[in-house]
Write an enzyme that holds these catalytic residues in place. Structure first.
Site, PDB file in Angstrom:
ATOM      1  N   HIS A 127       0.852  -1.192   0.000  1.00 51.85           N
ATOM      2  CA  HIS A 127       0.000   0.000   0.000  1.00 51.85           C
ATOM      3  C   HIS A 127       0.883   1.235   0.000  1.00 51.85           C
ATOM      4  O   HIS A 127       1.708   1.393   0.891  1.00 51.85           O
ATOM      5  CB  HIS A 127      -0.833   0.056   1.281  1.00 51.85           C
ATOM      6  CG  HIS A 127      -1.980  -0.895   1.301  1.00 51.85           C
ATOM      7  ND1 HIS A 127      -3.049  -0.736   2.142  1.00 51.85           N
ATOM      8  CD2 HIS A 127      -2.235  -2.014   0.586  1.00 51.85           C
ATOM      9  CE1 HIS A 127      -3.920  -1.709   1.944  1.00 51.85           C
ATOM     10  NE2 HIS A 127      -3.444  -2.506   1.015  1.00 51.85           N
ATOM     11  N   ARG A 152      -0.114  -0.650  -4.595  1.00 51.74           N
ATOM     12  CA  ARG A 152      -1.420  -0.006  -4.651  1.00 51.74           C
ATOM     13  C   ARG A 152      -1.238   1.474  -4.347  1.00 51.74           C
ATOM     14  O   ARG A 152      -0.570   1.837  -3.371  1.00 51.74           O
ATOM     15  CB  ARG A 152      -2.350  -0.636  -3.608  1.00 51.74           C
ATOM     16  CG  ARG A 152      -3.758  -0.121  -3.673  1.00 51.74           C
ATOM     17  CD  ARG A 152      -4.615  -0.640  -2.533  1.00 51.74           C
ATOM     18  NE  ARG A 152      -4.542   0.247  -1.382  1.00 51.74           N
ATOM     19  CZ  ARG A 152      -5.494   0.337  -0.443  1.00 51.74           C
ATOM     20  NH1 ARG A 152      -6.563  -0.436  -0.505  1.00 51.74           N
ATOM     21  NH2 ARG A 152      -5.364   1.165   0.576  1.00 51.74           N
ATOM     22  N   TYR A 164     -10.482   7.692   2.409  1.00 56.14           N
ATOM     23  CA  TYR A 164     -10.024   6.317   2.598  1.00 56.14           C
ATOM     24  C   TYR A 164      -8.621   6.118   1.996  1.00 56.14           C
ATOM     25  O   TYR A 164      -8.352   6.567   0.879  1.00 56.14           O
ATOM     26  CB  TYR A 164     -10.986   5.318   1.921  1.00 56.14           C
ATOM     27  CG  TYR A 164     -10.336   3.971   1.789  1.00 56.14           C
ATOM     28  CD1 TYR A 164     -10.249   3.122   2.899  1.00 56.14           C
ATOM     29  CD2 TYR A 164      -9.698   3.593   0.619  1.00 56.14           C
ATOM     30  CE1 TYR A 164      -9.577   1.929   2.819  1.00 56.14           C
ATOM     31  CE2 TYR A 164      -9.017   2.388   0.529  1.00 56.14           C
ATOM     32  CZ  TYR A 164      -8.963   1.570   1.633  1.00 56.14           C
ATOM     33  OH  TYR A 164      -8.268   0.393   1.567  1.00 56.14           O
ATOM     34  N   ASP A 221      -7.775   1.296  -5.339  1.00 51.67           N
ATOM     35  CA  ASP A 221      -9.009   0.852  -4.688  1.00 51.67           C
ATOM     36  C   ASP A 221     -10.001   2.021  -4.644  1.00 51.67           C
ATOM     37  O   ASP A 221      -9.744   3.023  -3.977  1.00 51.67           O
ATOM     38  CB  ASP A 221      -8.673   0.376  -3.261  1.00 51.67           C
ATOM     39  CG  ASP A 221      -9.821  -0.337  -2.585  1.00 51.67           C
ATOM     40  OD1 ASP A 221     -10.956  -0.266  -3.086  1.00 51.67           O
ATOM     41  OD2 ASP A 221      -9.575  -0.985  -1.534  1.00 51.67           O
ATOM     42  N   HIS A 223     -12.957   1.673  -3.422  1.00 49.21           N
ATOM     43  CA  HIS A 223     -13.664   1.426  -2.159  1.00 49.21           C
ATOM     44  C   HIS A 223     -15.172   1.668  -2.235  1.00 49.21           C
ATOM     45  O   HIS A 223     -15.735   2.388  -1.398  1.00 49.21           O
ATOM     46  CB  HIS A 223     -13.012   2.234  -1.039  1.00 49.21           C
ATOM     47  CG  HIS A 223     -12.808   1.441   0.222  1.00 49.21           C
ATOM     48  ND1 HIS A 223     -13.677   1.489   1.271  1.00 49.21           N
ATOM     49  CD2 HIS A 223     -11.842   0.571   0.592  1.00 49.21           C
ATOM     50  CE1 HIS A 223     -13.258   0.690   2.233  1.00 49.21           C
ATOM     51  NE2 HIS A 223     -12.143   0.108   1.841  1.00 49.21           N
ATOM     52  N   GLU A 247     -10.049  -1.622  -8.095  1.00 47.07           N
ATOM     53  CA  GLU A 247     -10.778  -2.452  -7.123  1.00 47.07           C
ATOM     54  C   GLU A 247     -12.080  -1.798  -6.651  1.00 47.07           C
ATOM     55  O   GLU A 247     -12.120  -0.581  -6.454  1.00 47.07           O
ATOM     56  CB  GLU A 247      -9.843  -2.673  -5.920  1.00 47.07           C
ATOM     57  CG  GLU A 247     -10.474  -3.460  -4.795  1.00 47.07           C
ATOM     58  CD  GLU A 247      -9.524  -3.579  -3.601  1.00 47.07           C
ATOM     59  OE1 GLU A 247      -8.317  -3.290  -3.749  1.00 47.07           O
ATOM     60  OE2 GLU A 247     -10.013  -3.935  -2.523  1.00 47.07           O
ATOM     61  N   ARG A 294     -11.565 -10.866  -4.841  1.00 47.44           N
ATOM     62  CA  ARG A 294     -10.886 -10.243  -3.697  1.00 47.44           C
ATOM     63  C   ARG A 294     -11.255 -10.867  -2.352  1.00 47.44           C
ATOM     64  O   ARG A 294     -10.782 -10.391  -1.305  1.00 47.44           O
ATOM     65  CB  ARG A 294     -11.258  -8.758  -3.657  1.00 47.44           C
ATOM     66  CG  ARG A 294     -10.569  -7.918  -4.693  1.00 47.44           C
ATOM     67  CD  ARG A 294      -9.133  -7.631  -4.304  1.00 47.44           C
ATOM     68  NE  ARG A 294      -9.030  -6.725  -3.188  1.00 47.44           N
ATOM     69  CZ  ARG A 294      -8.148  -6.842  -2.207  1.00 47.44           C
ATOM     70  NH1 ARG A 294      -7.302  -7.842  -2.174  1.00 47.44           N
ATOM     71  NH2 ARG A 294      -8.087  -5.947  -1.242  1.00 47.44           N
ATOM     72  N   HIS A 323      -7.946 -10.668  -0.238  1.00 47.98           N
ATOM     73  CA  HIS A 323      -7.860  -9.552   0.698  1.00 47.98           C
ATOM     74  C   HIS A 323      -6.785  -9.841   1.746  1.00 47.98           C
ATOM     75  O   HIS A 323      -6.797 -10.916   2.358  1.00 47.98           O
ATOM     76  CB  HIS A 323      -9.232  -9.415   1.362  1.00 47.98           C
ATOM     77  CG  HIS A 323      -9.437  -8.209   2.177  1.00 47.98           C
ATOM     78  ND1 HIS A 323     -10.443  -8.111   3.104  1.00 47.98           N
ATOM     79  CD2 HIS A 323      -8.779  -7.032   2.225  1.00 47.98           C
ATOM     80  CE1 HIS A 323     -10.399  -6.929   3.682  1.00 47.98           C
ATOM     81  NE2 HIS A 323      -9.404  -6.245   3.164  1.00 47.98           N
ATOM     82  N   GLU A 350      -2.491  -9.339  -1.705  1.00 45.94           N
ATOM     83  CA  GLU A 350      -2.332  -8.108  -0.915  1.00 45.94           C
ATOM     84  C   GLU A 350      -1.535  -8.444   0.341  1.00 45.94           C
ATOM     85  O   GLU A 350      -1.817  -9.432   1.017  1.00 45.94           O
ATOM     86  CB  GLU A 350      -3.711  -7.565  -0.523  1.00 45.94           C
ATOM     87  CG  GLU A 350      -3.649  -6.271   0.275  1.00 45.94           C
ATOM     88  CD  GLU A 350      -5.031  -5.729   0.630  1.00 45.94           C
ATOM     89  OE1 GLU A 350      -5.995  -6.522   0.665  1.00 45.94           O
ATOM     90  OE2 GLU A 350      -5.143  -4.511   0.852  1.00 45.94           O
ATOM     91  N   TRP A 413     -18.743   3.872   2.365  1.00 45.61           N
ATOM     92  CA  TRP A 413     -17.352   4.090   2.801  1.00 45.61           C
ATOM     93  C   TRP A 413     -16.410   3.178   2.081  1.00 45.61           C
ATOM     94  O   TRP A 413     -16.586   2.069   1.829  1.00 45.61           O
ATOM     95  CB  TRP A 413     -17.211   3.874   4.325  1.00 45.61           C
ATOM     96  CG  TRP A 413     -15.788   4.116   4.725  1.00 45.61           C
ATOM     97  CD1 TRP A 413     -15.144   5.329   4.805  1.00 45.61           C
ATOM     98  CD2 TRP A 413     -14.806   3.133   5.073  1.00 45.61           C
ATOM     99  NE1 TRP A 413     -13.840   5.159   5.175  1.00 45.61           N
ATOM    100  CE2 TRP A 413     -13.595   3.818   5.338  1.00 45.61           C
ATOM    101  CE3 TRP A 413     -14.828   1.738   5.172  1.00 45.61           C
ATOM    102  CZ2 TRP A 413     -12.412   3.169   5.706  1.00 45.61           C
ATOM    103  CZ3 TRP A 413     -13.666   1.075   5.532  1.00 45.61           C
ATOM    104  CH2 TRP A 413     -12.465   1.792   5.800  1.00 45.61           C
TER     105      TRP A 413
HETATM  106  C1  GCO Z   1      -8.203  -3.289   1.134  1.00 47.20           C
HETATM  107  C2  GCO Z   1      -9.387  -2.903   1.930  1.00 47.20           C
HETATM  108  C3  GCO Z   1      -9.186  -2.524   3.349  1.00 47.20           C
HETATM  109  C4  GCO Z   1     -10.553  -2.361   4.020  1.00 47.20           C
HETATM  110  C5  GCO Z   1     -10.547  -2.942   5.379  1.00 47.20           C
HETATM  111  C6  GCO Z   1     -11.905  -2.883   6.007  1.00 47.20           C
HETATM  112  O1  GCO Z   1      -8.326  -3.277  -0.079  1.00 47.20           O
HETATM  113  O2  GCO Z   1      -7.205  -3.646   1.727  1.00 47.20           O
HETATM  114  O3  GCO Z   1     -10.254  -2.076   1.208  1.00 47.20           O
HETATM  115  O4  GCO Z   1      -8.358  -1.429   3.523  1.00 47.20           O
HETATM  116  O5  GCO Z   1     -10.946  -1.043   4.079  1.00 47.20           O
HETATM  117  O6  GCO Z   1     -10.072  -4.239   5.276  1.00 47.20           O
HETATM  118  O7  GCO Z   1     -11.956  -3.677   7.131  1.00 47.20           O
HETATM  119 MG    MG Z   2     -10.216  -2.894  -0.795  1.00 46.30          MG
END
Ligand code: GCO
Ligand code: MG
Length: 413
Positions: A127, A152, A164, A221, A223, A247, A294, A323, A350, A413
């Site tokens: 990240h 990312r 976020y 992402d 989100h 994503e 994911r 994930h 990830e 969110w």
């Molecule tokens: C990702 C996710 C996380 C989520 C989190 C929520 O791609 O890693 O979007 O950052 O926000 O896992 O619990």
């Molecule tokens: Mg995500």
């Protein structure tokens, strides 16, 4: 039922906050073999703990730990009520703990029981984030210095104070500090403005591409925040920068939303960290609306169930991108690595590193070398839970942020 060595003797639900909250299921057989499962559902941890403790644990004691498929079906079909993240996280934890036990009894790393290694290691992505483009470029460079070969990219958006994936305050660490969820009496509030985001993001990717060249796999992402039309615009505007994936462009609730996005962009799409079963992917996979799955081992029903989703995805050349944020515990991360090493249709993994204190409570044996993860060759998952450390970190309630538009309307969110 006659008691033999593999009969389940004890089921413990362990809740602790070493750095952030984790719920861990520990199953012990009559022979004293121990299996671990990750039962962490970020922001709703105690619901899964109660589900396991009050309803599932009493059913497990006395059962044969080796009957993994039967136990999965019992917990899925046997409750009448289907799916939902709390149920599926609980099932995941049981499933992974039973696979851990089976592999420990066999004396093999779990990936060997899943068919053996299909590759030498797992390409992992880091990240990177920043309050402005120079800070973001530093953060990407830091990830590369740590050995990552895929990154990312998340960015602040001018005019929005909290977004976020970006640290709450311009800090030198470059670490996104909504992981863990924020501790306190209630959720903090992020801001959102889709038009500002859509205007700003392509320029950021242009700058990052110019700095690092065409080879580096870049991910992003969204989100869950966009409508299908907005998502299509974003995908199109990012095409020149050749993303590895984009994503969660739309909320995953409506699988058909991805049709419109797909028709308008060739940017690869990843979705599903909040999806928990193969049914949530039925349209997405059959209509080939996505490129990457994911879901995590910790939320989609464990190894047994995620493997079903990924085998189905494999028929359509859709690959894994499990994930691996820090709300997946080291147990869940290790389980993902064993599965990812064994399946054919692996895409990328990830890898958000846990804090030092989390890793004191969970002793892991997976490795990260030159950008690639490997689950290691210890029997089972290769993770030990250190009670003495975990017990020093009592549970603290924490919430994920909520998102609001400028006029105060709640947004995804
Ligand atoms: C990702 C996710 C996380 C989520 C989190 C929520 O791609 O890693 O979007 O950052 O926000 O896992 O619990
Ligand atoms: Mg995500």
């Amino acid at each position: 039922m006659a008691v033999n060595g593999s009969t389940i003797r004890e089921v413990e639900v362990l809740v602790a906050s070493p750095g952030r909250t984790f719920v861990t299921l520990r199953i012990t057989t009559e022979d004293g073999v121990v299996g671990l499962g990750d039962a962490t559902l970020n922001g709703r941890e105690l619901s899964v703990a109660a589900y396991l403790r009050d309803h599932v644990a009493p059913m497990l004691v006395g059962r044969d730990a080796h009957r993994i498929e039967d136990t999965w079906q019992l917990l899925y079909r046997g409750v009448y009520w289907r799916r939902g993240p709390v149920t599926m996280t609980a099932i995941s934890a049981v499933d992974v703990a039973l696979w851990d036990i089976k592999a420990r009894v066999a004396g093999l790393p779990l990936y060997q029981l899943l068919g053996g290694a299909s590759r030498g290691g797992l390409l992992a992505y880091a990240h990177a984030t920043g309050h402005d483009t120079p800070a973001l470029i530093d953060s990407v460079r830091q990830s590369l210095d740590e050995g990552f070969r895929a990154v990312r990219v998340q960015t602040a958006v001018p005019g929005l104070d909290h977004v976020y994936g970006v640290p709450a305050a311009p800090s030198s660490s470059g670490v996104y500090d909504y992981e863990p969820a924020v501790r306190g009496e209630g959720p903090t509030v992020d801001d959102w403005d889709t038009r500002a985001y859509l205007r700003y993001v392509p320029g950021v990717f242009e700058a990052v591409r110019n700095e690092f060249g065409p080879e580096l796999p870049l991910l992003h992402d969204a989100h869950h925040r966009l409508t299908p039309r907005d998502a299509a615009q974003l995908g199109k505007s990012l095409e020149p920068f050749d993303l590895f994936w984009l994503e969660d462009v739309t909320p995953a609730d409506n699988q058909e939303a991805l049709r419109l996005v797909r028709q308008h962009t060739t940017t690869p799409l990843a979705i599903g960290e909040v999806l928990t079963s193969v049914w949530d992917y039925q349209t997405l996979i059959r209509e080939q609306l996505i490129d990457f799955v994911r879901s995590s081992v910790a939320h989609a029903g464990g190894i047994t169930s995620l493997r079903r989703i990924l085998d189905y995805a494999g028929m359509y050349q859709i690959r894994s991108g499990m994930h691996g944020a820090t709300d997946i515990s080291p147990v869940g991360q290790a389980a993902a690595m064993h599965l990812a090493l064994a399946i054919h249709n692996f895409g990328i993994q990830e890898y958000m590193k846990h804090s030092a204190v989390s890793l004191e409570a969970f002793r892991t044996s997976f490795t990260f070398t030159d950008g690639y993860l490997h689950p290691g060759d210890e029997p089972g998952l290769g993770v030990e839970y250190v009670d003495e450390v975990a017990e020093r970190h009592e549970y603290v309630r924490a919430y994920l942020p909520v998102n609001r538009l400028k006029d105060g309307t709640v947004h995804d969110w």
